[in-house]
Design a protein around this motif. Structure first.
Motif, mmCIF file in Angstrom:
data_model
loop_
_atom_site.group_PDB
_atom_site.id
_atom_site.type_symbol
_atom_site.label_atom_id
_atom_site.label_comp_id
_atom_site.label_asym_id
_atom_site.label_seq_id
_atom_site.Cartn_x
_atom_site.Cartn_y
_atom_site.Cartn_z
ATOM 1 N N MET A 1 -0.478 12.454 22.977
ATOM 2 C CA MET A 1 0.765 12.682 23.716
ATOM 3 C C MET A 1 1.341 11.332 24.158
ATOM 4 S SD MET A 1 1.340 15.159 27.030
ATOM 5 C CE MET A 1 0.356 16.425 26.242
ATOM 6 N N GLU A 2 2.595 11.097 23.892
ATOM 7 C CA GLU A 2 3.210 9.802 24.190
ATOM 8 C C GLU A 2 3.829 9.801 25.577
ATOM 9 O OE1 GLU A 2 6.568 6.772 22.307
ATOM 10 O OE2 GLU A 2 5.936 8.566 21.215
ATOM 11 N N PHE A 3 3.765 8.649 26.239
ATOM 12 C CA PHE A 3 4.390 8.475 27.536
ATOM 13 C C PHE A 3 5.900 8.433 27.350
ATOM 14 C CE2 PHE A 3 6.179 5.884 30.940
ATOM 15 C CZ PHE A 3 5.591 6.432 32.060
ATOM 16 N N ALA A 4 6.625 9.319 28.033
ATOM 17 C CA ALA A 4 8.072 9.414 27.820
ATOM 18 C C ALA A 4 8.844 9.433 29.130
ATOM 19 C CB ALA A 4 8.396 10.674 27.018
ATOM 20 N N LEU A 5 8.304 8.781 30.160
ATOM 21 C CA LEU A 5 8.957 8.752 31.466
ATOM 22 C C LEU A 5 9.416 7.338 31.792
ATOM 23 C CD1 LEU A 5 6.375 10.932 33.430
ATOM 24 C CD2 LEU A 5 8.592 11.669 32.548
ATOM 25 N N GLY A 6 10.194 7.257 32.853
ATOM 26 C CA GLY A 6 10.583 5.935 33.340
ATOM 27 C C GLY A 6 12.066 5.699 33.205
ATOM 28 N N PRO A 7 12.504 4.543 33.721
ATOM 29 C CA PRO A 7 11.671 3.453 34.223
ATOM 30 C C PRO A 7 11.337 3.507 35.714
ATOM 31 C CG PRO A 7 13.943 2.742 34.100
ATOM 32 C CD PRO A 7 13.912 4.144 33.562
ATOM 33 N N ALA A 8 11.970 4.368 36.491
ATOM 34 C CA ALA A 8 11.747 4.393 37.937
ATOM 35 C C ALA A 8 10.961 5.637 38.328
ATOM 36 C CB ALA A 8 13.080 4.362 38.678
ATOM 37 N N LEU A 9 9.712 5.435 38.757
ATOM 38 C CA LEU A 9 8.820 6.531 39.123
ATOM 39 C C LEU A 9 8.622 6.497 40.635
ATOM 40 C CD1 LEU A 9 6.119 5.939 36.346
ATOM 41 C CD2 LEU A 9 8.296 7.184 36.172
ATOM 42 N N LEU A 10 9.040 7.545 41.321
ATOM 43 C CA LEU A 10 9.079 7.546 42.784
ATOM 44 C C LEU A 10 7.938 8.354 43.376
ATOM 45 C CD1 LEU A 10 10.548 6.896 45.460
ATOM 46 C CD2 LEU A 10 12.001 8.915 45.038
ATOM 47 N N ALA A 23 13.471 13.821 45.833
ATOM 48 C CA ALA A 23 12.768 12.737 45.141
ATOM 49 C C ALA A 23 12.912 12.885 43.630
ATOM 50 C CB ALA A 23 11.299 12.724 45.540
ATOM 51 N N ALA A 24 12.776 14.098 43.137
ATOM 52 C CA ALA A 24 12.901 14.345 41.697
ATOM 53 C C ALA A 24 14.324 14.083 41.211
ATOM 54 C CB ALA A 24 12.496 15.773 41.377
ATOM 55 N N GLU A 25 15.314 14.381 42.046
ATOM 56 C CA GLU A 25 16.711 14.169 41.662
ATOM 57 C C GLU A 25 17.065 12.689 41.609
ATOM 58 O OE1 GLU A 25 18.714 18.252 43.538
ATOM 59 O OE2 GLU A 25 18.804 16.356 44.655
ATOM 60 N N ARG A 26 16.451 11.891 42.462
ATOM 61 C CA ARG A 26 16.855 10.495 42.599
ATOM 62 C C ARG A 26 16.140 9.550 41.643
ATOM 63 N NH1 ARG A 26 17.359 9.843 49.215
ATOM 64 N NH2 ARG A 26 18.866 11.535 49.516
ATOM 65 N N ALA A 58 8.135 18.436 33.245
ATOM 66 C CA ALA A 58 8.338 17.282 32.370
ATOM 67 C C ALA A 58 8.663 16.017 33.152
ATOM 68 C CB ALA A 58 9.454 17.576 31.372
ATOM 69 N N ARG A 59 9.061 16.185 34.428
ATOM 70 C CA ARG A 59 9.444 15.027 35.234
ATOM 71 C C ARG A 59 8.581 14.899 36.483
ATOM 72 N NH1 ARG A 59 14.099 15.456 37.434
ATOM 73 N NH2 ARG A 59 14.381 13.216 37.665
ATOM 74 N N VAL A 60 7.379 15.444 36.417
ATOM 75 C CA VAL A 60 6.451 15.397 37.549
ATOM 76 C C VAL A 60 5.123 14.781 37.121
ATOM 77 C CG1 VAL A 60 5.089 16.767 39.186
ATOM 78 C CG2 VAL A 60 7.486 17.366 38.745
ATOM 79 N N THR A 86 0.943 16.181 33.641
ATOM 80 C CA THR A 86 0.856 14.727 33.696
ATOM 81 C C THR A 86 0.199 14.353 35.014
ATOM 82 O OG1 THR A 86 2.883 14.501 32.394
ATOM 83 C CG2 THR A 86 2.095 12.544 33.544
ATOM 84 N N VAL A 87 -0.966 13.729 34.923
ATOM 85 C CA VAL A 87 -1.768 13.465 36.112
ATOM 86 C C VAL A 87 -2.083 11.979 36.204
ATOM 87 C CG1 VAL A 87 -3.877 14.034 34.838
ATOM 88 C CG2 VAL A 87 -3.921 14.034 37.322
ATOM 89 N N MET A 88 -1.961 11.438 37.410
ATOM 90 C CA MET A 88 -2.330 10.051 37.676
ATOM 91 C C MET A 88 -3.672 10.069 38.393
ATOM 92 S SD MET A 88 -0.316 7.126 39.910
ATOM 93 C CE MET A 88 0.990 6.939 38.697
ATOM 94 N N VAL A 89 -4.656 9.421 37.823
ATOM 95 C CA VAL A 89 -6.001 9.409 38.388
ATOM 96 C C VAL A 89 -6.173 8.154 39.225
ATOM 97 C CG1 VAL A 89 -8.469 9.420 37.896
ATOM 98 C CG2 VAL A 89 -6.897 10.746 36.473
ATOM 99 N N ALA A 90 -6.290 8.337 40.530
ATOM 100 C CA ALA A 90 -6.450 7.208 41.441
ATOM 101 C C ALA A 90 -7.800 6.540 41.236
ATOM 102 C CB ALA A 90 -6.318 7.686 42.885
ATOM 103 N N LYS A 91 -7.792 5.216 41.398
ATOM 104 C CA LYS A 91 -9.031 4.420 41.369
ATOM 105 C C LYS A 91 -9.912 4.761 40.155
ATOM 106 C CE LYS A 91 -8.860 3.836 46.367
ATOM 107 N NZ LYS A 91 -7.550 4.541 46.517
ATOM 108 N N ALA A 92 -9.272 4.819 39.003
ATOM 109 C CA ALA A 92 -10.005 5.083 37.757
ATOM 110 C C ALA A 92 -10.934 3.908 37.454
ATOM 111 C CB ALA A 92 -9.023 5.294 36.611
#
Length: 267
Positions: A1-10, A23-26, A58-60, A86-92
């Motif tokens: 799966m390819e990363f397809a987000l950005g450039p500003a991740l809030l 937050a999602a709108e901005r 898709a945007r979370v 789409t999950v961000m793993v802290a302190k991987a």
């Protein structure tokens, strides 16, 4: 799966559901944070807020607590029952832990400790990982330090090394790299300089902690009209050339054509 987000991740604290939609709108994507932004007593409620959210998956991105903590397993259980993938793993730090996520998940591994940066190559090689991000403050804390920056705002050498290492290891494994947050919200020029450097260096996105930072990041990642025009023109000129050629006073070879393709991809 390819990363397809950005450039500003809030980033948005997961215990503040009233902020989710704005937050999602901005931003280009919202990071619902179950980790550092949420007090221990509020973790369970924060998970319930994410589970109840009807944001566009898709945007979370959901940042979960670090593997090995008491909150990691319940975070994962909640996500498995949710539409968010789409999950961000802290302190991987250990790529083996990422096997906990099945093939439906896209993992952004946050290398923000000395162990995590040291393991960046092995983490980037994991087939669930689509991006690496680094974090300055947790990194310095893991080293026993007290500040990631000098008084003039420049990163200290350890932070600069980690930033470069994460970018290089991500690129070596064809994964995206995400730059760390700029915690001084009022330092607009500092953020602009950092984000412009990130875009020019090959980062795909920059994370931020306040909606006011979004426009600055987007502007930094968007090539100006002159640069776009040059990139398009040199690519057209290359169609009639073989190997190295001269274009508007510069010698052009394949690396510069790849730069031009990167510009047009961001335009």
């Amino acid at each position: 799966m390819e990363f397809a987000l950005g450039p500003a991740l809030l980033f948005c604290p997961a215990d503040r559901p009233e902020r989710f939609v704005k937050a999602a709108e901005r931003a280009d994507a919202v990071i619902l944070d179950l980790e550092d932004a949420v007090a221990p007593a509020a973790k369970s409620a924060a998970r319930a807020n994410v589970a109840a959210s009807d944001l566009d998956p898709a945007r979370v991105i959901v940042r979960v607590n670090a593997p090995g903590t008491a909150d990691f397993a319940p975070d994962l259980a909640m996500l498995e029952a949710s539409p968010f993938r789409t999950v961000m793993v802290a302190k991987a730090e250990d790529p083996a832990v990422l096997d906990e996520f099945d093939a439906s998940f896209s993992v952004i591994a946050l290398c923000e400790t000395a162990r995590g940066v040291s393991a960046a190559a092995r983490i980037a090689a994991h087939d669930r990982v689509t991006a690496l991000m680094w974090g300055a403050e947790d990194l310095i804390a893991s080293l026993g330090g007290t500040s990631s920056r000098h008084s003039d705002g420049r990163y200290r050498d350890a932070a600069r090394y980690a930033r470069s290492r994460v970018l290089l290891e991500a690129g070596a494994h064809a994964k995206a790299a995400i730059d760390a947050v700029h915690i001084d919200i009022d330092d607009v020029q500092g953020l602009a300089t950092e984000a412009e450097d990130a875009a020019a260096s090959g980062f795909r996105a920059t994370a931020c902690i306040h909606p006011r930072q979004v426009a600055t990041i987007r502007a930094a990642y968007a090539p100006d009209a002159e640069t776009i025009a040059w990139a398009r023109d040199v690519l057209v000129a290359a169609e009639g050339e073989r190997g190295v050629f001269r274009f508007r006073g510069r010698m052009i070879d394949e690396p510069l054509l790849r730069h031009a393709r990167a510009v047009t991809a961001r335009s």
